[in-house]
Write a protein that holds these residues in place. Structure first.
Motif, short mmCIF file in Angstrom:
data_model
loop_
_atom_site.label_atom_id
_atom_site.label_comp_id
_atom_site.label_asym_id
_atom_site.label_seq_id
_atom_site.Cartn_x
_atom_site.Cartn_y
_atom_site.Cartn_z
N GLU B 24 63.29 -5.54 119.33
CA GLU B 24 61.92 -5.73 119.77
C GLU B 24 61.00 -5.09 118.75
O GLU B 24 61.10 -3.89 118.48
N ILE B 25 60.14 -5.90 118.17
CA ILE B 25 59.25 -5.40 117.13
C ILE B 25 57.96 -4.95 117.79
O ILE B 25 57.43 -5.64 118.67
N SER B 26 57.48 -3.79 117.37
CA SER B 26 56.22 -3.31 117.91
C SER B 26 55.11 -3.59 116.90
O SER B 26 55.18 -3.14 115.76
N ALA B 27 54.10 -4.36 117.33
CA ALA B 27 53.06 -4.78 116.39
C ALA B 27 51.67 -4.35 116.87
O ALA B 27 51.32 -4.60 118.03
N ALA B 28 50.92 -3.71 115.99
CA ALA B 28 49.52 -3.40 116.28
C ALA B 28 48.67 -4.54 115.71
O ALA B 28 48.78 -4.86 114.53
N VAL B 29 47.87 -5.17 116.57
CA VAL B 29 47.17 -6.38 116.16
C VAL B 29 45.69 -6.28 116.51
O VAL B 29 45.32 -5.90 117.62
N ALA B 30 44.85 -6.64 115.54
CA ALA B 30 43.40 -6.67 115.77
C ALA B 30 43.07 -7.61 116.92
O ALA B 30 43.67 -8.68 117.05
N ALA B 31 42.11 -7.20 117.74
CA ALA B 31 41.82 -7.92 118.99
C ALA B 31 41.47 -9.39 118.77
O ALA B 31 41.81 -10.23 119.58
N ASN B 32 40.80 -9.70 117.64
CA ASN B 32 40.39 -11.09 117.42
C ASN B 32 41.58 -12.03 117.29
O ASN B 32 41.46 -13.22 117.46
N PHE B 33 42.74 -11.47 116.93
CA PHE B 33 43.92 -12.27 116.66
C PHE B 33 44.83 -12.39 117.89
O PHE B 33 45.96 -12.84 117.79
N THR B 34 44.30 -11.99 119.07
CA THR B 34 45.12 -11.95 120.28
C THR B 34 45.82 -13.28 120.58
O THR B 34 47.04 -13.34 120.72
N LYS B 35 45.01 -14.35 120.65
CA LYS B 35 45.59 -15.64 121.05
C LYS B 35 46.64 -16.14 120.06
O LYS B 35 47.76 -16.46 120.47
N PRO B 36 46.31 -16.25 118.77
CA PRO B 36 47.33 -16.71 117.83
C PRO B 36 48.55 -15.79 117.80
O PRO B 36 49.67 -16.28 117.69
N ALA B 37 48.34 -14.47 117.93
CA ALA B 37 49.47 -13.55 117.86
C ALA B 37 50.46 -13.84 118.99
O ALA B 37 51.67 -13.84 118.78
N GLU B 38 49.91 -14.10 120.18
CA GLU B 38 50.80 -14.37 121.30
C GLU B 38 51.61 -15.64 121.07
O GLU B 38 52.80 -15.71 121.35
N GLU B 39 50.94 -16.66 120.50
CA GLU B 39 51.66 -17.90 120.23
C GLU B 39 52.69 -17.69 119.11
O GLU B 39 53.82 -18.19 119.18
N LEU B 40 52.29 -16.93 118.09
CA LEU B 40 53.22 -16.62 116.99
C LEU B 40 54.43 -15.87 117.51
O LEU B 40 55.56 -16.14 117.10
N GLY B 41 54.18 -14.92 118.44
CA GLY B 41 55.27 -14.14 119.02
C GLY B 41 56.27 -15.04 119.73
O GLY B 41 57.49 -14.91 119.56
N LYS B 42 55.73 -16.00 120.51
CA LYS B 42 56.61 -16.92 121.24
C LYS B 42 57.43 -17.77 120.28
O LYS B 42 58.64 -17.94 120.46
N ALA B 43 56.73 -18.30 119.27
CA ALA B 43 57.43 -19.16 118.31
C ALA B 43 58.51 -18.37 117.56
O ALA B 43 59.60 -18.88 117.30
N PHE B 44 58.17 -17.12 117.24
CA PHE B 44 59.13 -16.27 116.52
C PHE B 44 60.36 -15.99 117.39
O PHE B 44 61.51 -16.05 116.92
N THR B 45 60.12 -15.72 118.68
CA THR B 45 61.23 -15.46 119.60
C THR B 45 62.10 -16.71 119.74
O THR B 45 63.32 -16.63 119.76
N ALA B 46 61.45 -17.88 119.83
CA ALA B 46 62.20 -19.13 119.97
C ALA B 46 63.11 -19.34 118.76
O ALA B 46 64.22 -19.85 118.88
N ARG B 47 62.64 -18.92 117.60
CA ARG B 47 63.41 -19.16 116.39
C ARG B 47 64.49 -18.10 116.17
O ARG B 47 65.60 -18.42 115.75
N THR B 48 64.18 -16.82 116.45
CA THR B 48 65.10 -15.74 116.07
C THR B 48 65.74 -15.02 117.26
O THR B 48 66.72 -14.32 117.07
N GLY B 49 65.15 -15.14 118.44
CA GLY B 49 65.66 -14.39 119.59
C GLY B 49 65.07 -12.99 119.69
O GLY B 49 65.17 -12.35 120.73
#
Lengths: 229, 247
Positions: B24-49
């Motif tokens: 589980e990677i812990s990421a600090a993310v600027a608030a403006n990037f909330t929506k894309p980050a969540e989608e990126l997180g899902k896509a990353f999990t789908a690809r790598t687990g």
């Protein structure tokens, strides 16, 4: 170097807010506490619970609901136009209303405890001597409950000074209007201006220490008098 | 007294057993990037687990936490200053800084037609303009630059309400307490065109959002993989979809 306004303005604003809120709550909490002490109503428990809610709820809950209530779509949108605003948020008046709600238990509880400690006997004696309910309350109950008033006032004042979550959510951080000490500290820490943060935060530690010590001393003195009696 | 210590101890023990399995990677993310980050997180999990736990906040606030030992493994800032500073101060790994997105600032209002945002600002017929704290949030700073370009800094100064970060600025607007405000395009990318004024690029310095691998994440291959994922085609497509430019 910290400029004087950067430090003095939030301190002055916070003290003003705390004084106003304490004064309002002295009037608002007295009838509530008295009713909670004397009433036999079935509503007593639910009302007592509502008054105590701010003790348990995270400030964000109150902040969230107040943000909606203060806005143009809530009751705030009906009241604010009276003085030409469209929301109660982002204003000193809004902070006063929020703080009165938030600090309500801190005034009500000590008063209720003090009222309960008076008991029935002095009230019955006053009635026997022909005193009306009103003069009994003002000439007997309030003087006997003075330690409760003192504790309540100190706790309310201190709690308002220490408020953060609600102010963060509805204040808008406007210097001179809604930027309180707790907000200023948060800002200074975020901006890595830690010398200024130290100045305010250290002052708050000192302030809290003095307040708590005072309340404990009052409690002990009151306890001693009660013990002698 | 002993009992008061028991509960936090128990909670800690539970937490430790829960967080042990899978990366589980812990990421600090600027608030403006909330929506894309969540989608990126899902896509990353789908690809790598592997999963990504995001902490969203103002860039300045996140940086302060990082400097005090917060266990973030990657840091996606809203500017290019803090990641560089992180490397300089020893919290970030040298050579891992890259621009993952270039942000756009917009003027947003659900109630006022802001097709010509500059005119709306000049007309000054509003009570509250929400801006993220310009000293900690780059989109707030960009908003102030726009006001400066329009020569309005002084006229609207008294109407500015400061959100602690860009998400709070949006929340002030969405709750109706402020009529309009400067937010990131990514936050309102799905709103009708009349509600969003895309500020001309020449009115503010480009908001280069840089990412960096932190020293806490230096030994974690999953954290590195996530940063690479952001630079790959799939990651870039997601980022672009939310109204950012990628380089």
């Amino acid at each position: 170097m910290p400029s004087v306004t950067e430090i003095a303005q939030p301190v002055g604003l916070t003290l003003t807010l705390a004084l106003i809120v304490t004064a309002i709550l002295l009037f608002v909490a007295t009838p509530i506490a008295w009713w909670l002490t004397r009433s036999q109503s079935a509503w007593k428990a639910p009302v007592a619970a509502v008054v105590s809610l701010p003790l348990v709820l995270p400030p964000t809950v109150l902040g969230f609901y107040l943000l909606l209530a203060f806005g143009p779509n809530g009751p705030g949108g009906l009241i604010a136009p009276l003085w030409g605003a469209r929301t109660l948020a982002f204003s000193f008046e809004g902070l006063v209303i929020a703080s009165v709600l938030y600090s309500l238990p801190f005034m009500t509880q000590p008063l209720r405890t003090a009222f309960e400690a008076i008991g029935d006997e002095p009230l019955e004696a006053a009635a026997t001597l022909g005193a009306g309910r009103r003069s009994t309350f003002f000439r007997l109950v309030i003087p006997l409950a003075r330690s409760g008033y003192l504790t309540g006032a100190i706790l309310t004042f201190a709690h308002t000074v220490g408020e953060f979550g609600v102010v963060l959510m509805i204040g808008g951080n406007i210097p001179g209007k809604t930027k309180l000490v707790s907000m200023a500290i948060y800002d200074f820490v975020e901006r890595l201006e830690w010398d200024k943060a130290h100045l305010l935060a250290g002052g708050m530690v000192l302030f809290a220490f003095v307040v708590i010590t005072t309340v404990m001393l009052i409690d002990r003195r009151v306890g001693r008098i009660a013990g002698v009696n | 007294m002993r009992r008061t210590f028991l509960l936090p101890g128990l909670a800690l023990a539970v937490l430790m057993t829960v967080s042990a399995p899978a990366a589980e990677i812990s990421a600090a993310v600027a608030a403006n990037f909330t929506k894309p980050a969540e989608e990126l997180g899902k896509a990353f999990t789908a690809r790598t687990g592997d999963t990504v736990a995001f902490s969203f906040g103002a860039t300045g606030q996140l940086y302060t936490q990082l400097s005090q030992g917060a266990p973030f493994e990657v840091f996606l800032a809203a500017d290019d200053k803090r990641p560089a500073l992180a490397v300089q101060e020893g919290f970030g790994v040298a050579g891992t800084v890259f621009t993952y997105a270039v942000g756009k600032v917009v003027l947003y209002s659900p109630t006022i037609d802001v097709t010509d945002g500059a005119a709306v600002l000049k007309a000054n017929a509003f009570q509250h303009l929400a801006v993220a704290d310009p000293r900690t949030a780059p989109y707030g700073a960009a908003g102030m630059q726009v006001l400066d370009r329009l020569g309005l800094t002084e006229t609207v100064a008294a109407r500015i309400v400061t959100g602690e970060n860009i998400s709070q600025a949006l929340q002030f607007i969405e709750s109706g307490n402020a009529e309009l405000g400067f937010v990131a395009l990514s936050q309102v990318v799905d709103k009708p065109a009349t509600q969003v004024w895309r500020v001309p690029a020449e009115d503010y310095a480009p908001i280069r959002q840089d990412a960096v691998l932190t020293t806490a994440g230096a030994g974690d291959p999953a954290a590195k993989a996530f940063l690479q994922f952001l630079q790959g085609d799939e990651g870039r497509a997601i980022i672009e979809k939310y109204g950012y430019e990628v380089r």
